[in-house]
Motif scaffolding. Structure first.
Motif, PDB file in Angstrom:
ATOM      1  N   PHE A 103       0.834  -1.198   0.000  1.00 35.08           N
ATOM      2  CA  PHE A 103       0.000   0.000   0.000  1.00 35.08           C
ATOM      3  C   PHE A 103       0.873   1.254   0.000  1.00 35.08           C
ATOM      4  O   PHE A 103       0.680   2.158  -0.817  1.00 35.08           O
ATOM      5  N   PHE A 104       1.836   1.324   0.903  1.00 32.16           N
ATOM      6  CA  PHE A 104       2.692   2.511   1.025  1.00 32.16           C
ATOM      7  C   PHE A 104       3.497   2.740  -0.250  1.00 32.16           C
ATOM      8  O   PHE A 104       3.656   3.882  -0.692  1.00 32.16           O
ATOM      9  N   ALA A 105       3.999   1.673  -0.841  1.00 25.92           N
ATOM     10  CA  ALA A 105       4.787   1.806  -2.070  1.00 25.92           C
ATOM     11  C   ALA A 105       3.979   2.465  -3.178  1.00 25.92           C
ATOM     12  O   ALA A 105       4.517   3.223  -3.986  1.00 25.92           O
ATOM     13  N   ASN A 106       2.685   2.195  -3.191  1.00 30.24           N
ATOM     14  CA  ASN A 106       1.821   2.751  -4.234  1.00 30.24           C
ATOM     15  C   ASN A 106       1.232   4.111  -3.889  1.00 30.24           C
ATOM     16  O   ASN A 106       0.767   4.820  -4.784  1.00 30.24           O
ATOM     17  N   THR A 107       1.232   4.477  -2.613  1.00 30.73           N
ATOM     18  CA  THR A 107       0.528   5.700  -2.203  1.00 30.73           C
ATOM     19  C   THR A 107       1.371   6.673  -1.390  1.00 30.73           C
ATOM     20  O   THR A 107       0.841   7.688  -0.942  1.00 30.73           O
ATOM     21  N   HIS A 108       2.665   6.399  -1.203  1.00 28.08           N
ATOM     22  CA  HIS A 108       3.466   7.211  -0.283  1.00 28.08           C
ATOM     23  C   HIS A 108       3.461   8.703  -0.623  1.00 28.08           C
ATOM     24  O   HIS A 108       3.538   9.537   0.257  1.00 28.08           O
TER      25      HIS A 108
ATOM     26  N   CYS B 209       9.607  -6.647   6.821  1.00 26.81           N
ATOM     27  CA  CYS B 209       8.551  -6.547   5.807  1.00 26.81           C
ATOM     28  C   CYS B 209       8.254  -5.121   5.374  1.00 26.81           C
ATOM     29  O   CYS B 209       7.656  -4.922   4.319  1.00 26.81           O
ATOM     30  N   PHE B 210       8.650  -4.152   6.179  1.00 24.26           N
ATOM     31  CA  PHE B 210       8.334  -2.771   5.812  1.00 24.26           C
ATOM     32  C   PHE B 210       9.589  -1.916   5.629  1.00 24.26           C
ATOM     33  O   PHE B 210       9.876  -1.468   4.526  1.00 24.26           O
ATOM     34  N   LEU B 211      10.347  -1.692   6.683  1.00 23.13           N
ATOM     35  CA  LEU B 211      11.472  -0.754   6.586  1.00 23.13           C
ATOM     36  C   LEU B 211      12.537  -1.197   5.592  1.00 23.13           C
ATOM     37  O   LEU B 211      13.010  -0.391   4.788  1.00 23.13           O
ATOM     38  N   GLN B 212      12.913  -2.470   5.623  1.00 20.59           N
ATOM     39  CA  GLN B 212      13.938  -2.927   4.685  1.00 20.59           C
ATOM     40  C   GLN B 212      13.430  -2.900   3.245  1.00 20.59           C
ATOM     41  O   GLN B 212      14.186  -2.593   2.327  1.00 20.59           O
ATOM     42  N   ASN B 213      12.144  -3.182   3.049  1.00 20.18           N
ATOM     43  CA  ASN B 213      11.578  -3.077   1.704  1.00 20.18           C
ATOM     44  C   ASN B 213      11.508  -1.627   1.249  1.00 20.18           C
ATOM     45  O   ASN B 213      11.737  -1.333   0.073  1.00 20.18           O
ATOM     46  N   CYS B 214      11.177  -0.724   2.160  1.00 21.24           N
ATOM     47  CA  CYS B 214      11.181   0.701   1.805  1.00 21.24           C
ATOM     48  C   CYS B 214      12.574   1.122   1.351  1.00 21.24           C
ATOM     49  O   CYS B 214      12.725   1.831   0.357  1.00 21.24           O
ATOM     50  N   ARG B 215      13.576   0.694   2.088  1.00 22.00           N
ATOM     51  CA  ARG B 215      14.952   1.018   1.709  1.00 22.00           C
ATOM     52  C   ARG B 215      15.290   0.430   0.346  1.00 22.00           C
ATOM     53  O   ARG B 215      15.866   1.100  -0.510  1.00 22.00           O
ATOM     54  N   GLY B 216      14.931  -0.828   0.128  1.00 25.18           N
ATOM     55  CA  GLY B 216      15.224  -1.485  -1.141  1.00 25.18           C
ATOM     56  C   GLY B 216      14.537  -0.832  -2.326  1.00 25.18           C
ATOM     57  O   GLY B 216      15.057  -0.861  -3.446  1.00 25.18           O
ATOM     58  N   GLN B 217      13.389  -0.224  -2.096  1.00 22.85           N
ATOM     59  CA  GLN B 217      12.640   0.451  -3.166  1.00 22.85           C
ATOM     60  C   GLN B 217      12.869   1.962  -3.172  1.00 22.85           C
ATOM     61  O   GLN B 217      12.178   2.689  -3.874  1.00 22.85           O
ATOM     62  N   HIS B 218      13.821   2.414  -2.356  1.00 21.34           N
ATOM     63  CA  HIS B 218      14.171   3.835  -2.260  1.00 21.34           C
ATOM     64  C   HIS B 218      12.991   4.704  -1.820  1.00 21.34           C
ATOM     65  O   HIS B 218      12.838   5.839  -2.255  1.00 21.34           O
TER      66      HIS B 218
ATOM     67  N   PHE C 183       0.714  10.670   1.241  1.00 20.39           N
ATOM     68  CA  PHE C 183       0.746  10.797   2.695  1.00 20.39           C
ATOM     69  C   PHE C 183       1.068  12.232   3.073  1.00 20.39           C
ATOM     70  O   PHE C 183       1.986  12.845   2.513  1.00 20.39           O
ATOM     71  N   THR C 184       0.314  12.773   3.997  1.00 14.55           N
ATOM     72  CA  THR C 184       0.556  14.132   4.477  1.00 14.55           C
ATOM     73  C   THR C 184       1.683  14.114   5.500  1.00 14.55           C
ATOM     74  O   THR C 184       2.044  13.049   6.036  1.00 14.55           O
ATOM     75  N   GLU C 185       2.217  15.266   5.809  1.00 17.18           N
ATOM     76  CA  GLU C 185       3.280  15.369   6.811  1.00 17.18           C
ATOM     77  C   GLU C 185       2.808  14.835   8.169  1.00 17.18           C
ATOM     78  O   GLU C 185       3.538  14.060   8.804  1.00 17.18           O
ATOM     79  N   PRO C 186       1.599  15.179   8.633  1.00 15.91           N
ATOM     80  CA  PRO C 186       1.141  14.593   9.895  1.00 15.91           C
ATOM     81  C   PRO C 186       1.005  13.068   9.832  1.00 15.91           C
ATOM     82  O   PRO C 186       1.293  12.381  10.820  1.00 15.91           O
ATOM     83  N   GLN C 187       0.584  12.532   8.702  1.00 20.24           N
ATOM     84  CA  GLN C 187       0.492  11.078   8.572  1.00 20.24           C
ATOM     85  C   GLN C 187       1.880  10.445   8.619  1.00 20.24           C
ATOM     86  O   GLN C 187       2.074   9.408   9.265  1.00 20.24           O
ATOM     87  N   LEU C 188       2.849  11.044   7.930  1.00 24.34           N
ATOM     88  CA  LEU C 188       4.219  10.519   7.963  1.00 24.34           C
ATOM     89  C   LEU C 188       4.798  10.602   9.368  1.00 24.34           C
ATOM     90  O   LEU C 188       5.477   9.673   9.816  1.00 24.34           O
TER      91      LEU C 188
ATOM     92  N   ASP D 262      12.511   5.050   1.538  1.00 19.78           N
ATOM     93  CA  ASP D 262      12.864   5.423   2.905  1.00 19.78           C
ATOM     94  C   ASP D 262      13.120   6.920   3.063  1.00 19.78           C
ATOM     95  O   ASP D 262      12.991   7.452   4.154  1.00 19.78           O
ATOM     96  N   HIS D 263      13.419   7.622   1.978  1.00 20.60           N
ATOM     97  CA  HIS D 263      13.684   9.062   2.083  1.00 20.60           C
ATOM     98  C   HIS D 263      12.460   9.840   2.574  1.00 20.60           C
ATOM     99  O   HIS D 263      12.593  10.836   3.268  1.00 20.60           O
ATOM    100  N   SER D 264      11.261   9.368   2.245  1.00 23.42           N
ATOM    101  CA  SER D 264      10.068  10.085   2.695  1.00 23.42           C
ATOM    102  C   SER D 264       9.809   9.883   4.187  1.00 23.42           C
ATOM    103  O   SER D 264       9.198  10.729   4.835  1.00 23.42           O
ATOM    104  N   LEU D 265      10.300   8.778   4.738  1.00 22.02           N
ATOM    105  CA  LEU D 265      10.111   8.495   6.161  1.00 22.02           C
ATOM    106  C   LEU D 265      11.289   8.923   7.022  1.00 22.02           C
ATOM    107  O   LEU D 265      11.131   9.107   8.227  1.00 22.02           O
ATOM    108  N   ALA D 266      12.461   9.058   6.436  1.00 18.78           N
ATOM    109  CA  ALA D 266      13.698   9.299   7.198  1.00 18.78           C
ATOM    110  C   ALA D 266      13.591  10.401   8.242  1.00 18.78           C
ATOM    111  O   ALA D 266      14.062  10.218   9.371  1.00 18.78           O
TER     112      ALA D 266
END
Length: 124
Positions: A59-64, A96-105, A67-72, A107-111
Motif C-alpha cells: 500500500f505505502f509503495a503505491n501511495t506514499h 517486511c516494511f522498513l527494509q523493503n522501503c529502503r530497497g525500493q528507495h 501521505f501528508t506530513e502529519p500522517q508521515l 525510505d527518504h520520505s520516512l527518514a
C-alpha cells in the motif's frame, strides 16, 4: 500514541487498527484486498504481523506520495515504537516494511520521522 516502549499493543489486529487510524485510505485498501486475499489455495489465512506489514508495504509503495506530513509523522512514531522491542511486531516492521522501503528507495520520505535505531536497523 504512546512513546514509551512496551505500550504499543503487539498483536496483529491492534496493529491493523493503528495503521488504519494513520491512513483511512489503507483501511479501504485493506478491506478491498482482504476479501480476495483471505483465501490461499482455498484455505483462509490468519492475520499475522508479517502479513500485515507486507500488505502495508504494498500500500505505502503505491501511495506514499499522498501521505501528508502529519500522517508521515504518525507513521514514523508508530514504526519507532514498534521496533523498540525485539519481538514479532518489531521483526515484521523491520523485515517486511522498513527494509523493503529502503530497497525500493522509499525510505527518504520516512527518514525525517524515524529514530536513529529505525534508520540503523533498516540498513541491516
Amino acid at each position: 500514541m504512546s512513546t514509551s516502549p512496551g505500550k504499543l499493543p503487539r498483536d496483529p489486529a491492534a496493529a491493523l487498527r493503528q495503521l488504519c487510524d494513520i491512513s483511512v485510505a489503507f483501511e479501504r485498501w485493506w478491506n478491498d484486498e482482504e476479501t480476495e486475499d483471505r483465501l490461499v489455495d482455498g484455505v483462509h489465512t490468519d492475520l499475522t504481523n508479517h502479513r500485515l506489514l507486507m500488505e502495508f508495504f504494498d500500500f505505502f509503495a503505491n501511495t506514499h506520495r499522498s501521505f501528508t506530513e502529519p500522517q508521515l509523522r504518525s507513521l514514523g512514531a508508530w514504526l519507532n515504537e514498534a521496533i523498540a522491542i525485539d519481538d514479532d511486531l518489531g521483526d515484521a516492521v523491520l523485515s517486511c516494511f522498513l527494509q523493503n522501503c529502503r530497497g525500493q528507495h522509499l525510505d527518504h520520505s520516512l527518514a525525517p520521522y524515524l529514530s536513529a535505531r529505525a534508520r540503523t536497523k533498516s540498513h541491516a
